[in-house]
Scaffold this motif. Structure first.
Motif, PDB file in Angstrom:
ATOM      1  N   SER A  53       0.825  -1.208   0.000  1.00 44.87           N
ATOM      2  CA  SER A  53       0.000   0.000   0.000  1.00 44.87           C
ATOM      3  C   SER A  53       0.862   1.261   0.000  1.00 44.87           C
ATOM      4  N   ALA A  55       0.083   3.729   1.735  1.00 37.12           N
ATOM      5  CA  ALA A  55       0.081   4.160   3.136  1.00 37.12           C
ATOM      6  C   ALA A  55       1.320   3.653   3.862  1.00 37.12           C
ATOM      7  N   LEU A 115       4.038   5.758   6.002  1.00 38.37           N
ATOM      8  CA  LEU A 115       4.460   5.471   7.375  1.00 38.37           C
ATOM      9  C   LEU A 115       5.982   5.448   7.482  1.00 38.37           C
ATOM     10  N   ASP A 150       4.282  -3.039   7.252  1.00 38.13           N
ATOM     11  CA  ASP A 150       4.481  -1.747   6.600  1.00 38.13           C
ATOM     12  C   ASP A 150       5.799  -1.106   7.004  1.00 38.13           C
ATOM     13  N   ASP A 190       1.925  -1.603  11.258  1.00 37.23           N
ATOM     14  CA  ASP A 190       1.020  -1.757  10.124  1.00 37.23           C
ATOM     15  C   ASP A 190       0.076  -0.571  10.100  1.00 37.23           C
ATOM     16  N   VAL A 191      -0.146  -0.006   8.924  1.00 38.41           N
ATOM     17  CA  VAL A 191      -1.179   1.013   8.779  1.00 38.41           C
ATOM     18  C   VAL A 191      -2.530   0.305   8.765  1.00 38.41           C
ATOM     19  N   SER A 227      -5.900  -1.108   7.905  1.00 36.94           N
ATOM     20  CA  SER A 227      -6.629  -1.381   6.668  1.00 36.94           C
ATOM     21  C   SER A 227      -7.904  -2.135   7.020  1.00 36.94           C
ATOM     22  N   LYS A 260      -4.585   5.272   9.399  1.00 38.19           N
ATOM     23  CA  LYS A 260      -4.172   5.863   8.122  1.00 38.19           C
ATOM     24  C   LYS A 260      -4.372   7.369   8.117  1.00 38.19           C
ATOM     25  N   GLU A 261      -5.468   7.820   8.735  1.00 32.24           N
ATOM     26  CA  GLU A 261      -5.792   9.247   8.690  1.00 32.24           C
ATOM     27  C   GLU A 261      -4.822  10.094   9.516  1.00 32.24           C
ATOM     28  N   LEU A 294      -1.506   9.772   9.411  1.00 25.73           N
ATOM     29  CA  LEU A 294      -0.235   9.944   8.720  1.00 25.73           C
ATOM     30  C   LEU A 294      -0.070  11.381   8.233  1.00 25.73           C
ATOM     31  N   CYS A 323       1.033  12.407  14.617  1.00 26.16           N
ATOM     32  CA  CYS A 323       1.589  11.092  14.294  1.00 26.16           C
ATOM     33  C   CYS A 323       3.074  11.051  14.609  1.00 26.16           C
TER      34      CYS A 323
END
Length: 271
Positions: free
Chosen positions: A166, A168, A172, A200, A211-212, A214, A252-253, A255, A260
């Motif tokens: 991904s 994303a 990261l 990730d 991991d982001v 998902s 994810k949001e 990042l 973060c």
């Protein structure tokens, strides 16, 4: 509803990342009575749904496992991907470890694994989900990791590594570069633990992986309306914990935000 329709209900919920524990419990109770009559595809879907939703139902899983153990033809009738899905579900949610090991080895005998993982195997064009699930199964079950002159675990890790990652995840890793000294940037990996699990981002020196979030890694509990780690996330976390690693899920949001970077910086400082 008929038993196959109950299987479809829990499969649909799990596929949408939704969990309703009282409903799953009632469906599991119902399926126990009809486990011996369910078609293989319905049984596979139901077992996967319970495991993916991180819902335990001891009686249903033991009844299903015993059916596979006692019916060799049922095991042979599964496609390789369905055999992997069932083995993964038992690895995630069957509490009887002796029965778990027995049924997983019946579902994935060495000749089947060798054929699937060999360069010219007949299973080389399978759904992408097959390889990450199989990698987890091989990580959990040490007896399946190696074949004659080869490492099933390493070959499976190579298949997983070929899959598209991904965007994303790349984001990261940029965030980690922003909080780490420049000389440590090359230490950022995408492989974690002895099992070579693809993540990730990973920092081997600190034994921490990221991991982001998902759709496969989180679910929504329909009772509390809270987002929770899915069965897949929990099993990945447990596999890495056995290797002395920890796994953190990053929304994810979040990042590319100062929050973060601050959170990552505090986490790495205290880990």
């Amino acid at each position: 509803l008929s038993p196959p329709e109950f299987c479809s209900v829990v499969w649909c919920l799990a596929s949408e990342g939704a969990r309703h524990q009282p409903l799953f419990a009632a469906v599991g109770d119902r399926l126990c009575a009809f486990c011996g009559e369910l078609a293989s595809n319905d049984l596979v879907d139901a077992l996967w749904a319970f495991a993916a939703s991180d819902v335990a139902h001891t009686a249903f899983f033991e009844a299903a496992a015993l059916r596979f153990v006692e019916d060799a033809e049922l095991c042979r009738s599964l496609t390789f991907t369905d055999a992997v899905r069932v083995a993964w579900a038992f690895s995630a949610a069957l509490e009887n470890l002796e029965l778990q090991a027995a049924v997983v080895q019946l579902l994935l005998p060495p000749p089947l694994l060798i054929n699937a993982l060999s360069a010219g195997g007949e299973h080389t064009s399978m759904p992408a989900c097959t390889w990450p699930l199989l990698h987890i199964v091989l990580t959990v079950h040490e007896a399946l990791r190696n074949g004659p002159g080869c490492s099933h675990l390493s070959l499976c890790a190579e298949q997983v590594a070929q899959q598209i990652r991904s965007k994303a995840g790349a984001g990261l890793r940029r965030e980690l570069c922003a909080v780490l000294p420049k000389e440590l940037h090359e230490d950022i990996s995408q492989v974690a633990g002895f099992s070579q699990m693809l993540v990730d981002a990973a920092l081997p020196a600190k034994r921490i992986a990221f991991d982001v979030v998902s759709n496969a890694l989180v679910l929504v509990d329909l009772i509390t309306l809270k987002s929770l780690p899915s069965g897949a996330a929990q099993l990945r976390r447990e596999c890495l914990r056995r290797d002395g690693w920890s796994l953190r899920l990053i929304p994810k949001e979040s990042l590319s935000s100062p929050l973060c970077r601050d959170a990552l910086g505090d986490l790495l400082k205290n880990h």
